[in-house]
Design an enzyme around this catalytic site. Sequence first.
Site, PDB file in Angstrom:
ATOM      1  N   TYR A   1       6.596  -3.542   3.012  1.00 33.27           N
ATOM      2  CA  TYR A   1       6.348  -3.698   1.580  1.00 33.27           C
ATOM      3  C   TYR A   1       6.125  -2.331   0.941  1.00 33.27           C
ATOM      4  O   TYR A   1       6.704  -2.017  -0.107  1.00 33.27           O
ATOM      5  CB  TYR A   1       5.131  -4.584   1.350  1.00 33.27           C
TER       6      TYR A   1
ATOM      7  N   LYS B   1       8.399  -0.342  -2.025  1.00 33.10           N
ATOM      8  CA  LYS B   1       7.895   0.167  -3.301  1.00 33.10           C
ATOM      9  C   LYS B   1       8.132   1.672  -3.433  1.00 33.10           C
ATOM     10  O   LYS B   1       8.366   2.175  -4.540  1.00 33.10           O
ATOM     11  CB  LYS B   1       6.403  -0.155  -3.435  1.00 33.10           C
TER      12      LYS B   1
END
Length: 337
Positions: free
Chosen positions: A211, A215
Site C-alpha cells: 500500500y 502511494k
Amino acid sequence: MLCSRYNPASTRLLATTSTETTTSLAKYPTAIAQRLPDPEAQHSPHRLREFELNGRVYVVTGGAQGLGLTLAEALVEAGGKVYCLDIQKEPTAPFYETQGRVADRFEGTLSYRHVDVQNAEQVDSVIAEIAAEHSRLDGLIAAAGIQYVKPALEYPPDRIQHMMNTNFGGVFLSAVSCARQMIKYKSPGAMVLVGSMSGLNANKGFTSSVYNASKAAVIQLGRNLAMEWGKVIDTGGGKRAIRVNVLCPGNIITPMVLKNFEDDPGLRKIWEENNVSCTDYHKLKSETRHTIANTLLSGQMLGRISEMKEYRGRGALGADGSDHKPIGGRTVPVRTA
C-alpha cells in the site's frame, strides 16, 4: 442579498477540533463569533466563495464514501457539478445522505456513476460521456484506493498486482482519461491525486508495504503529469495548463482506517502516542525532540488523528484550475496542529 442576524443562542462551531472546545464556544461565543452570521442559518446557494467553481464540471473517483465523498461535497458547495465514480453499482447510504444535504442549498450538483477504475475502457467511456454532456471538464480528484494489511513475508503475490492496479493504475487511468477530455474541450483545469503520508514514510506499527509503495507511486506520478501537462491545452490565445498536485493526508479517520482499528485494537493508541502535541514536544529531551521533528516533517500529524472534513479546503483549492491558484507538481502533506 441573503443575510442573517446574529442569534445569541446559536451554537456554532468556528474552527473547533474537540468536544471540550465546542462546548465552551457554544456557551461563551467569542467576540468575533458574536459578530459573524450563523453559517447554518444562511441559505446562500454556495459556500467557499473564494474558490468559485460555479458551472465547472468535476470527476471524483472513490466518491461513494470516505475522503472522496467529503471532498466532492466541498466542490458542490463551491458551485461545481460533481460526478462521483466508484466500483459499487449503487450509491452508498453516505452518498445519498450527502446528496440530500446539498440538494437545493447550493448551485452545484452531486451525481453518481458506477466505474471500476482498473477498467480503462469503462473509465474512458463514463468520463467522455460526462464531458460531452457539458462540453467541458474542469478537473479530477482521484481518491479511489484499497488497502491490505499484511507483513511483507506473508504478502500474497496476487494481492500485489490488485493493489497496484487500483491505487496506482486507477489513478493513472482516471487522470489520463480526464486530461484527454480537458484537451478536447479546451478546458484548462486542475487535478488532485490523493496520495498519503504512507508514500513518504513507513507507518509505525502498521505492516502495509505494498500500500505504501502504491502511494509513493502516486506521488511520483503527480510530479511527472504536472511536468507533461504544464502547457498542454491550446486555447487559441496560448498554451494553458492542467495543474496536477498530490494531497498526502496524515493519520486520518476514514471508514478504511476504522476497519484497521477494529482489526488491530492497539493501532490507534500507537498512532495517537506518536502524534506528539506541540506542548508535549517542548517538554522532551533534545535528542528525543530531534527524532520526533524528523518524523513530523515527514508527514505525521501533531497531537491527534485528523478528520476527513479538515481536508475540504485543500481539495477544493487544488481542484480549482484558475491561473492565480498554486502551481502544479506539488506534494502537499497535511498535518494537524
